[in-house]
Design a protein around this motif. Structure first.
Motif, PDB file in Angstrom:
ATOM      1  N   GLY A  14      49.882  18.446 -68.283  1.00 59.46           N
ATOM      2  CA  GLY A  14      50.702  19.665 -68.207  1.00 59.46           C
ATOM      3  C   GLY A  14      49.800  20.854 -67.914  1.00 59.46           C
ATOM      4  N   PRO A  15      50.308  22.067 -68.060  1.00 60.89           N
ATOM      5  CA  PRO A  15      49.515  23.262 -67.783  1.00 60.89           C
ATOM      6  C   PRO A  15      48.194  23.301 -68.556  1.00 60.89           C
ATOM      7  CG  PRO A  15      51.794  23.857 -68.112  1.00 60.89           C
ATOM      8  CD  PRO A  15      51.703  22.400 -68.406  1.00 60.89           C
ATOM      9  N   ALA A  16      48.179  22.874 -69.804  1.00 61.12           N
ATOM     10  CA  ALA A  16      46.936  22.924 -70.586  1.00 61.12           C
ATOM     11  C   ALA A  16      45.913  21.955 -70.018  1.00 61.12           C
ATOM     12  CB  ALA A  16      47.220  22.625 -72.063  1.00 61.12           C
ATOM     13  N   GLY A  17      46.319  20.711 -69.800  1.00 57.86           N
ATOM     14  CA  GLY A  17      45.397  19.701 -69.282  1.00 57.86           C
ATOM     15  C   GLY A  17      44.884  20.064 -67.901  1.00 57.86           C
ATOM     16  N   LEU A  35      44.865  11.743 -68.154  1.00 61.91           N
ATOM     17  CA  LEU A  35      45.817  10.652 -68.380  1.00 61.91           C
ATOM     18  C   LEU A  35      47.187  11.259 -68.646  1.00 61.91           C
ATOM     19  CD1 LEU A  35      43.609   8.464 -70.758  1.00 61.91           C
ATOM     20  CD2 LEU A  35      43.891   8.243 -68.277  1.00 61.91           C
ATOM     21  N   ARG A  37      51.420  10.595 -69.053  1.00 64.46           N
ATOM     22  CA  ARG A  37      52.479   9.632 -69.356  1.00 64.46           C
ATOM     23  C   ARG A  37      53.581   9.610 -68.287  1.00 64.46           C
ATOM     24  NH1 ARG A  37      54.893  11.411 -74.948  1.00 64.46           N
ATOM     25  NH2 ARG A  37      55.561  13.144 -73.670  1.00 64.46           N
ATOM     26  N   GLU A  38      53.889  10.787 -67.728  1.00 63.90           N
ATOM     27  CA  GLU A  38      55.002  10.882 -66.772  1.00 63.90           C
ATOM     28  C   GLU A  38      54.560  10.471 -65.371  1.00 63.90           C
ATOM     29  OE1 GLU A  38      58.233  11.960 -67.537  1.00 63.90           O
ATOM     30  OE2 GLU A  38      57.574  11.877 -69.625  1.00 63.90           O
ATOM     31  N   GLY A  43      53.764  18.704 -66.509  1.00 71.95           N
ATOM     32  CA  GLY A  43      54.293  18.845 -67.868  1.00 71.95           C
ATOM     33  C   GLY A  43      55.699  19.396 -67.883  1.00 71.95           C
ATOM     34  N   THR A  86      50.758   6.718 -67.366  1.00 76.06           N
ATOM     35  CA  THR A  86      49.745   6.158 -68.257  1.00 76.06           C
ATOM     36  C   THR A  86      49.821   6.866 -69.611  1.00 76.06           C
ATOM     37  OG1 THR A  86      48.334   5.756 -66.346  1.00 76.06           O
ATOM     38  CG2 THR A  86      47.255   5.718 -68.504  1.00 76.06           C
ATOM     39  N   VAL A  88      48.639   7.361 -73.464  1.00 74.56           N
ATOM     40  CA  VAL A  88      47.575   7.088 -74.425  1.00 74.56           C
ATOM     41  C   VAL A  88      48.213   6.588 -75.712  1.00 74.56           C
ATOM     42  CG1 VAL A  88      45.704   8.078 -75.778  1.00 74.56           C
ATOM     43  CG2 VAL A  88      46.008   8.747 -73.388  1.00 74.56           C
ATOM     44  N   CYS A 119      54.271  19.548 -76.849  1.00 75.35           N
ATOM     45  CA  CYS A 119      55.044  19.457 -78.079  1.00 75.35           C
ATOM     46  C   CYS A 119      56.359  18.749 -77.808  1.00 75.35           C
ATOM     47  CB  CYS A 119      55.312  20.854 -78.624  1.00 75.35           C
ATOM     48  SG  CYS A 119      56.230  21.870 -77.477  1.00 75.35           S
ATOM     49  N   GLY A 141      65.766  21.235 -74.330  1.00 73.73           N
ATOM     50  CA  GLY A 141      64.857  20.698 -73.321  1.00 73.73           C
ATOM     51  C   GLY A 141      65.428  19.472 -72.634  1.00 73.73           C
ATOM     52  N   LEU A 257      60.047  23.729 -81.937  1.00 75.66           N
ATOM     53  CA  LEU A 257      59.195  22.751 -81.271  1.00 75.66           C
ATOM     54  C   LEU A 257      58.106  22.311 -82.238  1.00 75.66           C
ATOM     55  CD1 LEU A 257      58.841  24.850 -78.003  1.00 75.66           C
ATOM     56  CD2 LEU A 257      60.283  22.841 -78.296  1.00 75.66           C
ATOM     57  N   GLY A 295      46.821  24.529 -75.817  1.00 78.12           N
ATOM     58  CA  GLY A 295      48.207  24.488 -75.355  1.00 78.12           C
ATOM     59  C   GLY A 295      49.153  24.195 -76.508  1.00 78.12           C
ATOM     60  N   ASN A 296      50.312  23.656 -76.170  1.00 86.41           N
ATOM     61  CA  ASN A 296      51.342  23.447 -77.186  1.00 86.41           C
ATOM     62  C   ASN A 296      50.990  22.405 -78.221  1.00 86.41           C
ATOM     63  OD1 ASN A 296      52.983  25.402 -76.265  1.00 86.41           O
ATOM     64  ND2 ASN A 296      54.577  24.073 -75.468  1.00 86.41           N
ATOM     65  N   VAL A 307      48.868  29.577 -72.354  1.00 88.42           N
ATOM     66  CA  VAL A 307      48.433  28.176 -72.421  1.00 88.42           C
ATOM     67  C   VAL A 307      47.259  27.974 -71.472  1.00 88.42           C
ATOM     68  CG1 VAL A 307      49.110  25.794 -71.906  1.00 88.42           C
ATOM     69  CG2 VAL A 307      50.726  27.320 -73.078  1.00 88.42           C
TER      70      VAL A 307
HETATM   71  C1  LIG Z   1      61.556  22.459 -73.262  1.00 82.08           C
HETATM   72  C2  LIG Z   1      60.510  23.543 -73.096  1.00 82.08           C
HETATM   73  C3  LIG Z   1      60.773  24.604 -72.238  1.00 82.08           C
HETATM   74  C4  LIG Z   1      59.834  25.625 -72.072  1.00 82.08           C
HETATM   75  N1  LIG Z   1      60.121  26.654 -71.236  1.00 82.08           N
HETATM   76  C5  LIG Z   1      59.178  27.610 -71.006  1.00 82.08           C
HETATM   77  C6  LIG Z   1      59.434  28.642 -70.112  1.00 82.08           C
HETATM   78  O1  LIG Z   1      60.550  28.700 -69.585  1.00 82.08           O
HETATM   79  N2  LIG Z   1      58.462  29.576 -69.847  1.00 82.08           N
HETATM   80  C7  LIG Z   1      57.229  29.517 -70.447  1.00 82.08           C
HETATM   81  O2  LIG Z   1      56.355  30.343 -70.129  1.00 82.08           O
HETATM   82  N3  LIG Z   1      56.990  28.549 -71.336  1.00 82.08           N
HETATM   83  C8  LIG Z   1      57.929  27.604 -71.624  1.00 82.08           C
HETATM   84  N4  LIG Z   1      57.685  26.636 -72.532  1.00 82.08           N
HETATM   85  C9  LIG Z   1      56.479  26.785 -73.295  1.00 82.08           C
HETATM   86  C10 LIG Z   1      55.373  25.850 -72.890  1.00 82.08           C
HETATM   87  O3  LIG Z   1      54.560  26.169 -73.945  1.00 82.08           O
HETATM   88  C11 LIG Z   1      54.475  26.083 -71.683  1.00 82.08           C
HETATM   89  O4  LIG Z   1      55.101  26.652 -70.622  1.00 82.08           O
HETATM   90  C12 LIG Z   1      53.648  24.863 -71.216  1.00 82.08           C
HETATM   91  O5  LIG Z   1      54.392  23.965 -70.449  1.00 82.08           O
HETATM   92  C13 LIG Z   1      52.930  24.126 -72.283  1.00 82.08           C
HETATM   93  O6  LIG Z   1      51.865  23.393 -71.671  1.00 82.08           O
HETATM   94  P1  LIG Z   1      51.165  22.162 -72.301  1.00 82.08           P
HETATM   95  O7  LIG Z   1      50.284  21.619 -71.250  1.00 82.08           O
HETATM   96  O8  LIG Z   1      50.589  22.529 -73.606  1.00 82.08           O
HETATM   97  O9  LIG Z   1      52.346  21.127 -72.637  1.00 82.08           O
HETATM   98  P2  LIG Z   1      53.340  20.315 -71.691  1.00 82.08           P
HETATM   99  O10 LIG Z   1      53.786  21.095 -70.539  1.00 82.08           O
HETATM  100  O11 LIG Z   1      54.390  19.787 -72.613  1.00 82.08           O
HETATM  101  O12 LIG Z   1      52.462  19.107 -71.154  1.00 82.08           O
HETATM  102  C14 LIG Z   1      52.036  18.028 -71.964  1.00 82.08           C
HETATM  103  C15 LIG Z   1      51.854  16.801 -71.106  1.00 82.08           C
HETATM  104  O13 LIG Z   1      51.247  15.774 -71.875  1.00 82.08           O
HETATM  105  C16 LIG Z   1      51.845  14.538 -71.566  1.00 82.08           C
HETATM  106  N5  LIG Z   1      51.638  13.640 -72.702  1.00 82.08           N
HETATM  107  C17 LIG Z   1      52.086  13.789 -73.986  1.00 82.08           C
HETATM  108  N6  LIG Z   1      51.688  12.757 -74.751  1.00 82.08           N
HETATM  109  C18 LIG Z   1      50.969  11.938 -73.955  1.00 82.08           C
HETATM  110  C19 LIG Z   1      50.290  10.693 -74.178  1.00 82.08           C
HETATM  111  N7  LIG Z   1      50.269  10.093 -75.370  1.00 82.08           N
HETATM  112  N8  LIG Z   1      49.654  10.114 -73.129  1.00 82.08           N
HETATM  113  C20 LIG Z   1      49.660  10.717 -71.902  1.00 82.08           C
HETATM  114  N9  LIG Z   1      50.272  11.877 -71.642  1.00 82.08           N
HETATM  115  C21 LIG Z   1      50.927  12.487 -72.654  1.00 82.08           C
HETATM  116  C22 LIG Z   1      53.293  14.912 -71.326  1.00 82.08           C
HETATM  117  O14 LIG Z   1      53.962  13.949 -70.559  1.00 82.08           O
HETATM  118  C23 LIG Z   1      53.166  16.249 -70.603  1.00 82.08           C
HETATM  119  O15 LIG Z   1      53.109  16.112 -69.217  1.00 82.08           O
HETATM  120  C24 LIG Z   1      58.608  25.598 -72.760  1.00 82.08           C
HETATM  121  C25 LIG Z   1      58.359  24.532 -73.637  1.00 82.08           C
HETATM  122  C26 LIG Z   1      59.287  23.522 -73.819  1.00 82.08           C
HETATM  123  C27 LIG Z   1      58.999  22.400 -74.783  1.00 82.08           C
END
Ligand SMILES: Cc1cc2nc3c(=O)[nH]c(=O)nc-3n(C[C@H](O)[C@H](O)[C@H](O)COP(=O)(O)OP(=O)(O)OC[C@H]3O[C@@H](n4cnc5c(N)ncnc54)[C@H](O)[C@@H]3O)c2cc1C
Ligand code: SF4
Lengths: 413, 121
Positions: A14-17, A35, A37-38, A43, A86, A88, A119, A141, A257, A295-296, A307
């Motif tokens: 996702g954005p953090a990774g 790595l 999952r989707e 993300g 994939t 983890v 999250c 979501g 969340l 990130g989240n 993030v």
């Molecule tokens: C439903 C929802 C809607 C949101 N809408 C907004 C918005 O409109 N605007 C905004 O600014 N922020 C929004 N957010 C806030 C969000 O914090 C960020 O925008 C951002 O997407 C978070 O980035 P992230 O990389 O931490 O998490 P994510 O974007 O959730 O990415 C995490 C990634 O990790 C992968 N993953 C998880 N577990 C595993 C595993 N075991 N093995 C492999 N891969 C794995 C997931 O598939 C996912 O792709 C929203 C959050 C949620 C939950």
């Protein structure tokens, strides 16, 4: 089972990774692997098709997919390696990572691991609303994914429980798609999402927001038919005699969340009860050396810009770790009066630390104070503070007086 | 008359107070943290504008939908007309991020553009 050694394994694309990977590459750390999952990178942003992202990071307002694509393109340009589909499954304190894909099991040994799993949403189970169990109840979501990714409308007549940003954004989305959204109910006396979303997602479409209200019963056999809503008192418990029935075929839950941290627990990473994420130092390093989080998965962010910025700062720290820098957490940081949580939970004192926190309640003319040895070592004023809005303040290493614990407190006018 | 606005242009969501005269013109505006807020309130008072995001059906794509947005905001009162236009549209795959899917939509001078790539299915 394949077995591979890597400098850095990033769990979650996702954005953090992605931001962490791109930054690491820029810093010269090239032996990295994401790595995911989707079936695609990006993300949760892939389903957030509305605009309003990117003002902080790119000085431009973008939709979620556009924002994500910038990082996906940057990663592609750098040739950063990733594996999709994939998941983890396990991670150890010794940095062994086990993942599963259709090709089978993969085992990696990493010098450093980055947690970027995001999250998940709180569900009805977590709220324990009594009543029937008909269809038509979705978390915000999940409804967002149905409508925006799968072209499946969830219902015609909706009620929303919880005023989180995603719930309000879905209220607007459902309305634009031709459904009726009769109301949003919020337990707290204030909205849990941003004021701009109350304005542009609810008020623009004449959707009423009822504060101090909650769903107290669910009616319907096969499909949801109505929800019973009650006012709540000061103690947030339903007030008897205030029940009203709202006919609806859809109930959307936007009630919070939770960071996705089962893997972290596996490896013995200590979690913070307030954030649900790992306990970290100013380098975003968890209590297990060489395991980092941003990130989240670390704490729930309302804006993706923060993030990305957090993940980029973490990437710099990962680079320092790979170069041999050892963390010496020495000073405990605690959340005091009116502070819901504060990050990092401990600091070395050797570097400036970016404090990230949220207030416990809405405040006006608020002052953030960082206390050590009974003295304010940092003071910052905020015209307004909201639980919906994450705030930050830089604590310079030079401001620290000793190695005694530090407390973060907020006071209002 | 004192009117209260929440600026929606950035996540700060400034609360802006505007003293609106009998002629409907703002006399004094306060509470905005940047100049965009003042412009926003002036626009809100005379003719509110909004941008919208939605999706368009894709034919022969790897996904059924392509997310879209407008290149500039439109009068609030035209939002549902715009949604009808977006609902009626069909585009063939592949679609590229930034591609104009509906030029000069409703004659309002803005385009409906794709906000993601959708490959052929
Ligand atoms: C439903 C929802 C809607 C949101 N809408 C907004 C918005 O409109 N605007 C905004 O600014 N922020 C929004 N957010 C806030 C969000 O914090 C960020 O925008 C951002 O997407 C978070 O980035 P992230 O990389 O931490 O998490 P994510 O974007 O959730 O990415 C995490 C990634 O990790 C992968 N993953 C998880 N577990 C595993 C595993 N075991 N093995 C492999 N891969 C794995 C997931 O598939 C996912 O792709 C929203 C959050 C949620 C939950
Ligand atoms: S006035 Fe400026 S800072 Fe305040 S919400 Fe509007 S755009 Fe953001």
């Amino acid at each position: 089972m394949t077995q591979t050694d890597k400098d850095v394994i990033i769990i979650g694309g996702g954005p953090a990774g992605l931001a962490a990977a791109v930054k690491l590459h820029e810093l010269g750390v090239r032996d990295i692997l994401i790595l995911e999952r989707e079936h695609a990178l990006g993300g949760i942003l892939r389903q957030c098709i509305h605009d309003g992202f990117g003002l902080t990071r790119f000085s431009q307002t973008l939709t979620g997919p556009e924002y994500a694509q910038r990082f996906i393109d940057a990663a592609a340009e750098q040739g950063i390696a990733y594996m999709l589909d994939t998941t983890v499954l396990r991670m150890s304190a010794a940095h062994a990572v086990t993942a599963a894909s259709r090709k089978g099991l993969h085992r990696f040994n990493a010098r450093a691991i980055i947690l970027a799993m995001g999250c998940r949403e709180r569900t009805r189970g977590a709220l324990s609303i009594p009543g029937a169990r008909p269809t038509g109840i979705y978390t915000a979501g999940v409804a967002q994914s149905y409508i925006n990714l799968q072209n499946t409308m969830v219902g015609k007549n909706a009620v929303i429980l919880g005023s989180g940003d995603i719930g309000m954004i879905m209220a607007r989305r459902l309305t634009l798609e031709g459904a009726r959204v009769s109301a949003v109910f919020e337990l707290q006396p204030y909205p849990s999402g941003l004021p701009r979303n109350v304005e542009q997602c609810l008020y623009d479409y004449d959707i009423p927001l009822y504060l101090r209200h909650t769903v107290t019963n669910i009616l319907g056999d096969a499909r949801l038919q109505a929800v019973e809503v009650s006012e709540v008192g000061e103690d947030l418990r339903p007030l008897p005699g205030t029940q009203r029935l709202y006919p609806c075929d859809t109930l959307i839950l936007s009630v919070g969340l939770i960071p996705e941290n089962e893997l972290a627990l596996d490896a013995g990473v200590l979690l913070d009860a307030h954030t649900g994420g790992a306990v970290v130092d100013e380098s975003y390093q968890t209590t297990v050396p060489g395991i980092f989080a941003a990130g989240n998965v670390l704490h729930v962010h309302d804006l993706v810009d923060f993030v990305s910025l957090e993940a980029e700062r973490m990437a710099e720290a990962v680079k320092r770790y790979l170069a041999g820098e050892q963390a010496k957490p020495a000073i405990a940081v605690s959340a005091g009066r009116d502070v819901a949580y504060a990050l990092p939970q401990h600091i070395s004192g050797a570097r400036d630390a970016l404090l990230t926190f949220r207030p416990r309640r809405p405040l006006r003319d608020a002052t953030l104070r960082v206390l050590q040895d009974g003295q304010a070592i940092l003071t910052k004023r905020f015209p307004r503070m909201l639980p919906a809005q994450m705030e930050q303040a830089l604590l310079p290493a030079a401001a620290l007086k000793s190695h005694n614990p530090v407390e973060v407190v907020i006071g209002d006018a | 008359m004192l009117k209260l606005y929440t600026c929606i242009l950035c996540p700060n969501g400034c609360e802006i107070r505007a003293e609106v005269g009998e002629d409907g013109q703002p006399a004094a505006i306060a509470g905005h943290r940047c100049p965009r807020g003042e412009a926003y309130v002036r626009q809100e008072i005379c003719a509110p504008l909004r941008n919208i995001a939605s999706s368009v059906l894709v034919e022969g794509g790897e996904l059924p939908l392509c997310s879209v947005r407008l290149t500039s905001p439109i009068p609030k009162a035209r939002i549902f007309d715009m949604m009808r236009l977006i609902h009626a549209a069909r585009v063939p795959a592949p679609v590229e991020l930034g591609q104009v899917l509906i030029p000069n939509a409703l004659g309002l001078g803005c385009d409906v553009i794709a906000t993601r790539n959708v490959g052929e299915g």
